[in-house]
Design an enzyme around this catalytic site. Sequence first.
Site, short mmCIF file in Angstrom:
data_model
loop_
_atom_site.label_atom_id
_atom_site.label_comp_id
_atom_site.label_asym_id
_atom_site.label_seq_id
_atom_site.Cartn_x
_atom_site.Cartn_y
_atom_site.Cartn_z
N HIS A 94 0.86 -1.19 0.00
CA HIS A 94 0.00 0.00 0.00
C HIS A 94 0.89 1.23 0.00
CE1 HIS A 94 -3.10 2.84 0.81
NE2 HIS A 94 -2.81 3.03 2.06
N HIS A 96 0.79 5.79 -0.96
CA HIS A 96 0.06 6.97 -1.42
C HIS A 96 0.89 7.64 -2.51
CE1 HIS A 96 -2.89 7.59 2.17
NE2 HIS A 96 -2.44 6.35 2.19
N ASP A 119 2.57 -4.00 -20.17
CA ASP A 119 3.62 -4.91 -19.70
C ASP A 119 3.35 -5.41 -18.29
OD1 ASP A 119 5.18 -4.86 -21.99
OD2 ASP A 119 6.50 -3.26 -21.28
N HIS A 170 -8.94 7.52 -1.79
CA HIS A 170 -7.83 7.09 -0.97
C HIS A 170 -6.54 6.96 -1.80
CE1 HIS A 170 -6.64 4.05 2.47
NE2 HIS A 170 -5.63 4.80 2.11
N TYR A 228 10.07 -12.58 -22.25
CA TYR A 228 10.85 -11.51 -21.63
C TYR A 228 11.61 -12.08 -20.44
CZ TYR A 228 12.00 -7.03 -19.46
OH TYR A 228 12.67 -5.97 -18.91
#
Lengths: 230, 230, 230, 230
Positions: A94, A96, A119, A170, A228
């Site tokens: 998480h 911000h 991608d 949020h 890749y």
Amino acid sequence: MTQELKRQVVEANQALKSSGLVALTWGNVSAIDRDSGLVAIKPSGVPYEELKPSNIVVVNLENDVIEGEFKPSSDTKTHLELYRNFSSIGAVVHTHSPSATAFSQAGKALACLGTTHADHFYGEVPLARALTAAELAQDYEHFTGVSIVECFEALGLDPVEMPAVLLRHHAPFTWGQNTVKAVENSIALEMCAQMALMSYQLNPELKPIPEHILKQHYQRKHGANAYYGQ
Amino acid sequence: MTQELKRQVVEANQALKSSGLVALTWGNVSAIDRDSGLVAIKPSGVPYEELKPSNIVVVNLENDVIEGEFKPSSDTKTHLELYRNFSSIGAVVHTHSPSATAFSQAGKALACLGTTHADHFYGEVPLARALTAAELAQDYEHFTGVSIVECFEALGLDPVEMPAVLLRHHAPFTWGQNTVKAVENSIALEMCAQMALMSYQLNPELKPIPEHILKQHYQRKHGANAYYGQ
Amino acid sequence: MTQELKRQVVEANQALKSSGLVALTWGNVSAIDRDSGLVAIKPSGVPYEELKPSNIVVVNLENDVIEGEFKPSSDTKTHLELYRNFSSIGAVVHTHSPSATAFSQAGKALACLGTTHADHFYGEVPLARALTAAELAQDYEHFTGVSIVECFEALGLDPVEMPAVLLRHHAPFTWGQNTVKAVENSIALEMCAQMALMSYQLNPELKPIPEHILKQHYQRKHGANAYYGQ
Amino acid sequence: MTQELKRQVVEANQALKSSGLVALTWGNVSAIDRDSGLVAIKPSGVPYEELKPSNIVVVNLENDVIEGEFKPSSDTKTHLELYRNFSSIGAVVHTHSPSATAFSQAGKALACLGTTHADHFYGEVPLARALTAAELAQDYEHFTGVSIVECFEALGLDPVEMPAVLLRHHAPFTWGQNTVKAVENSIALEMCAQMALMSYQLNPELKPIPEHILKQHYQRKHGANAYYGQ
């Protein structure tokens, strides 16, 4: 719970800071040991530079603290709801981070505008709904997780193909098979959001990339025929 | 005045630079010892890297220099007006951080557009009025402080719940119970202003977040039932 | 020409890089010794980290190389035209700093939108006219200098009060009494341009600050009754 | 294939990271030895800090691996198509640098808005067309190269005078006579794109600079009568 997993959680939390994704203590990383069902997570409000394996908190999937002297991240219940419902994921992040948070605040899903996005994320990064006043009052962090799971079910999304979500009002969550991949997805999300902001400045009516380009680029890096990497 | 408070003032001023909030010498931090009523503040125009406890200036609340060979920050009278009127604060920070300053220059209060903002500021960060020509001519820095105090009284704001203000045509001030918290509020303000600029680009008609989300997020970190941190 | 002046020119050129104002070799600083009429300037195309007093080039005001094995900056004639006409200045800086360059490219003078600007520049930073095809063909860098001097004469500007200019289609020049002040003016110009871009995003119709605030803030730092600094 | 060329390829790939042009592993640099027709290129998905001459992959122009234990960059066929068709170039760079990528995503060529651009790119940096579904399915990276070559032929562009292209829906490629020049062109392209974004914010109707300024600035640094540098 192994020391190794705690060490990975320390490194991943510190990577949030060094990669510029978080200011102050605005982010947290956890990882799960699927055998034991135990989750290692950042202690709440502790500066990243003070983190070490011994202050990482261990909780079980029912949010009981199993190890550690500190309180776990205030966002722990959201992490746990994701681990309970997305059985293939091994770590949750998480942040911000500013550009991704701008999409959360503006209430816009993040459309796939180019191959950088394709991608990493197979299509539009979804926007989970706002919580109701009742949900907020009862158990904010738990229902945050519920809103994410609901969103993925409603849209028929696979959390492996779409390892990110934007929370309304949020900020983002991302995840992955381990802490390194989950943090990479946070970095990729922030870059894609930043590029999208600039792309929309140049063309406010911009449409997502064609489906065949999305598919080609995503499968170049993921799935059975990925070519890749090593 | 203890050496410890001077040391905190040195560190906080240097944190303005290392956190990218100020260029050149465009910012200053002070702290007050409420027992003695003495304020430690940055000397005017001295580069951050040259600061040390021995060149921090000590003034009383009437702006008499009590200790120090240097002239105090040219903004000292603004700091003092805040200490005299906001009895709960222990430190004051002034910066010209770019995104927050853009709101000052554009003459817009900073609406609460997401939980990042709600975690730090309980509602819209207000915009203090411009000074009159007479106020400017008579005592610019003093009346800058007066305009902040007036603004908080007119809006019924509590400086503990709202530790920031935007000065019309100028830049922000923040404060907190100590220098660390006051600088954190400057960092949070700049990030929230940056995110708001990007959010408005995506949605120029964006409204503030619902009151119940503001309240929940603010109280998660502050007040009697706060559960963030250790 | 003293070693000291060459050393200041080395440091100032390197400060352009460390302060983030220039990429690659897109900027140069010179300084003049008014007694001898000699100018020390960056050699053309040499990376900043390779600069040292011994490779700084010395030219006279007629653009004859007096000392040094390298070719001087390709912008040397512009610097010389400024030294010949602005007798009070001791150093000149040219950068392509991104935000200021955006104003040059967009063909907009930089209005004074706040006190950050007023602390450094007494009013709007002017935009010099584009060169004619004939001027370009004949002597590009010389006429660049001519266009700046013309601009200041036409607007009645004092180069001490307005130590910056934006060149149409090109980028900024700044100056000052010495290399440190001239570089500070480049930093201030870039920050003011960046803040102006964000301010205009919030309010495209934004007007310059009132004259009495401009005057108060400028004079706080400059002129007979300045009270900023030690 | 000399060690020296591999060493240059290592340094250039690492310069992408240190100059802020790439996040994660989103970029690659190659260089060609024209005598042997061999190309040294980054291994796919390997972090920049782990690169060393011994893990650089060597391929020939038909895409056979000649040396190295790793798989070459997934973009290798695009690089090879450029080397086969642009006989004067010695190195190729691919990044997803944010501002240039925004132009790719928005489907806009990058007009020459100022002399910073004209110093590096002789006119508008072109936008290559999107690939068809058939091309994507058959050989994505090869046809990416084909689309670039077609674009240059259709517009009559000289790859020496225009060492950059924007791929529709994707990101930029740049090139140069060696790895240092090719990376410089990537840095210049990103800066010009960033400045263009800001210039368009100030004036959405902005037109390219006059042809005579473009020519003068480009030739100052390039061509028979160049006078920039030593």
